[in-house]
Design a protein around this motif. Structure first.
Motif, PDB file in Angstrom:
ATOM      1  N   LEU A 198       0.832  -1.202   0.000  1.00 13.74           N
ATOM      2  CA  LEU A 198       0.000   0.000   0.000  1.00 13.74           C
ATOM      3  C   LEU A 198       0.869   1.255   0.000  1.00 13.74           C
ATOM      4  O   LEU A 198       0.589   2.220  -0.732  1.00 13.74           O
ATOM      5  CB  LEU A 198      -0.921   0.002   1.219  1.00 13.74           C
ATOM      6  CG  LEU A 198      -1.832  -1.221   1.408  1.00 13.74           C
ATOM      7  CD1 LEU A 198      -2.669  -1.056   2.666  1.00 13.74           C
ATOM      8  CD2 LEU A 198      -2.725  -1.413   0.201  1.00 13.74           C
ATOM      9  N   GLU A 199       1.927   1.244   0.806  1.00 13.32           N
ATOM     10  CA  GLU A 199       2.815   2.395   0.853  1.00 13.32           C
ATOM     11  C   GLU A 199       3.560   2.563  -0.459  1.00 13.32           C
ATOM     12  O   GLU A 199       3.760   3.693  -0.939  1.00 13.32           O
ATOM     13  CB  GLU A 199       3.802   2.228   2.008  1.00 13.32           C
ATOM     14  CG  GLU A 199       3.133   2.182   3.382  1.00 13.32           C
ATOM     15  CD  GLU A 199       4.123   1.868   4.492  1.00 13.32           C
ATOM     16  OE1 GLU A 199       5.309   1.638   4.159  1.00 13.32           O
ATOM     17  OE2 GLU A 199       3.722   1.871   5.672  1.00 13.32           O
ATOM     18  N   ALA A 200       3.976   1.455  -1.048  1.00 11.67           N
ATOM     19  CA  ALA A 200       4.683   1.534  -2.329  1.00 11.67           C
ATOM     20  C   ALA A 200       3.784   2.093  -3.421  1.00 11.67           C
ATOM     21  O   ALA A 200       4.212   2.915  -4.242  1.00 11.67           O
ATOM     22  CB  ALA A 200       5.199   0.145  -2.713  1.00 11.67           C
ATOM     23  N   SER A 207      -3.643   6.939  -6.610  1.00  9.60           N
ATOM     24  CA  SER A 207      -4.652   7.590  -5.783  1.00  9.60           C
ATOM     25  C   SER A 207      -5.213   6.591  -4.775  1.00  9.60           C
ATOM     26  O   SER A 207      -5.038   5.376  -4.931  1.00  9.60           O
ATOM     27  CB  SER A 207      -5.776   8.130  -6.664  1.00  9.60           C
ATOM     28  OG  SER A 207      -6.438   7.057  -7.335  1.00  9.60           O
ATOM     29  N   PRO A 208      -5.886   7.050  -3.714  1.00 11.77           N
ATOM     30  CA  PRO A 208      -6.463   6.116  -2.740  1.00 11.77           C
ATOM     31  C   PRO A 208      -7.415   5.102  -3.360  1.00 11.77           C
ATOM     32  O   PRO A 208      -7.427   3.938  -2.963  1.00 11.77           O
ATOM     33  CB  PRO A 208      -7.184   7.045  -1.754  1.00 11.77           C
ATOM     34  CG  PRO A 208      -6.431   8.327  -1.832  1.00 11.77           C
ATOM     35  CD  PRO A 208      -6.001   8.455  -3.261  1.00 11.77           C
ATOM     36  N   SER A 209      -8.210   5.538  -4.349  1.00 17.86           N
ATOM     37  CA  SER A 209      -9.120   4.589  -4.991  1.00 17.86           C
ATOM     38  C   SER A 209      -8.351   3.553  -5.802  1.00 17.86           C
ATOM     39  O   SER A 209      -8.727   2.367  -5.823  1.00 17.86           O
ATOM     40  CB  SER A 209     -10.103   5.335  -5.885  1.00 17.86           C
ATOM     41  OG  SER A 209      -9.419   6.040  -6.916  1.00 17.86           O
ATOM     42  N   ARG A 214      -6.695  -1.839  -6.823  1.00 14.44           N
ATOM     43  CA  ARG A 214      -5.623  -2.591  -7.471  1.00 14.44           C
ATOM     44  C   ARG A 214      -4.682  -3.291  -6.503  1.00 14.44           C
ATOM     45  O   ARG A 214      -3.919  -4.165  -6.932  1.00 14.44           O
ATOM     46  CB  ARG A 214      -4.808  -1.643  -8.364  1.00 14.44           C
ATOM     47  CG  ARG A 214      -5.608  -1.052  -9.510  1.00 14.44           C
ATOM     48  CD  ARG A 214      -4.733  -0.267 -10.459  1.00 14.44           C
ATOM     49  NE  ARG A 214      -5.498   0.309 -11.566  1.00 14.44           N
ATOM     50  CZ  ARG A 214      -4.956   0.984 -12.585  1.00 14.44           C
ATOM     51  NH1 ARG A 214      -3.633   1.172 -12.625  1.00 14.44           N
ATOM     52  NH2 ARG A 214      -5.728   1.467 -13.538  1.00 14.44           N
ATOM     53  N   VAL A 215      -4.727  -2.919  -5.229  1.00 14.20           N
ATOM     54  CA  VAL A 215      -3.825  -3.533  -4.252  1.00 14.20           C
ATOM     55  C   VAL A 215      -4.610  -4.230  -3.138  1.00 14.20           C
ATOM     56  O   VAL A 215      -4.395  -5.405  -2.861  1.00 14.20           O
ATOM     57  CB  VAL A 215      -2.849  -2.490  -3.656  1.00 14.20           C
ATOM     58  CG1 VAL A 215      -1.913  -3.157  -2.649  1.00 14.20           C
ATOM     59  CG2 VAL A 215      -2.044  -1.823  -4.763  1.00 14.20           C
TER      60      VAL A 215
END
Length: 300
Positions: A198-200, A207-209, A214-215
């Motif tokens: 998430l950080e990467a 973007s957050p969405s 995607r993650v």
């Protein structure tokens, strides 16, 4: 005259000691559970399958399997409508629980401090400690025309809602009963989320969405699948909520099976055929989850 030396100690196992074959040890461990499973699950299921092959059998009659007439009755329009309503309730409950449960599980697993997570999970599943019958009667008190919900709506000038003994009331009751299961499974899946990804993704400009779709979602697909399957299977066989909250117009497969065994019709053969059909559908769903669940995990 030479003195005889004492015999050397032998490392060979004593002949008096008998060793059990290796296949007996797991059999001894699994034996009690296997006997219990066979007596309470396998044998009753086989009896149900046998009764499903006897057309029109009633209590006390001789069991003589003779055909698939009971299964042919299932395809009559009136019974197909009942099965379709059962699938509708189960699928609708699954969607509602997923839409409501995912944000809650995400908030508890990723946003709440560690020291509060266990307490919040216990508090959220606290309704499961009460009887399902009691929860349904509580919803009757809330949803009836003179209940808590309509009193609150009328106090703020909104029209009253007439949803008791209708499909919306059944969906509300089933979703409330099964939502904790969805939250628990999703929380266990989200807790194992690799936060470095998430950080990467955020460092790379996502973007957050985009990070979420995607993650986060791909990594939790096995949990989503397991939670949806558990809620769907449980909702498909729910009896209490449709019976108390749906009224006579919300006949489901579980209520229909109940009527065949304990109602006025007393058609055990047809009830057994319906039960066998539900058992087969649930078994296929579980088999698909076991077969394709690991693939979802490996594709993340």
């Amino acid at each position: 005259m030479s003195q005889a030396s004492p015999p050397a100690p032998s490392n060979a196992p004593s002949r008096d000691r008998t060793e059990l074959p290796r296949w007996i040890e797991p059999l001894l461990l699994l034996g009690p559970a296997g006997i219990w499973l066979g007596l309470l699950l396998i044998i009753p299921t086989l009896l149900i399958v046998e009764l499903s092959l006897v057309p029109g059998i009633r209590p006390g009659q001789v069991v003589n399997p003779s055909g698939l007439n009971n299964y042919a009755l299932i395809f009559q329009p009136i019974y197909l409508q009942v099965l379709g309503r059962s699938v509708f309730f189960a699928l609708g409950t699954t969607i509602i629980c997923l839409l409501l449960g995912f944000p809650v599980a995400y908030w508890i697993a990723l946003m709440v401090p560690k020291r509060w997570q266990n307490l919040l999970v216990v508090g959220f599943v606290l309704p499961l400690w009460t009887s399902s019958l009691l929860r349904s009667y509580a919803w009757i008190t809330i949803l009836r025309p003179t209940g808590v919900l309509n009193s609150l709506l009328q106090s703020v000038g909104l029209p009253a809602l007439d949803i008791l003994n209708r499909s919306p009331a059944v969906l509300v009751g089933m979703s409330y009963s099964l939502l904790p299961y969805m939250v628990l499974i999703l929380y266990a899946s989200l807790e194992k989320l690799d936060r470095s990804l998430l950080e990467a993704a955020a460092d790379l400009g996502a973007s957050p969405s985009q990070v979420f779709w995607r993650v986060t979602v791909p990594q939790t697909i096995p949990g989503i699948t397991a939670g949806a399957l558990l809620v769907f299977i449980t909702g498909l066989g729910d009896f209490v909520d449709p019976e108390l909250l749906g009224g006579a117009s919300s006949m489901t497969a579980a209520r229909l099976i109940y009527n065949q065994f304990l109602g006025a019709t007393q058609n055990w053969g047809f009830g057994s055929a319906l039960s066998t059909l539900l058992i087969l559908a649930v078994s296929i769903a579980i088999a698909l989850l076991l077969k394709y669940g690991d693939r979802n995990t490996s594709n993340v």
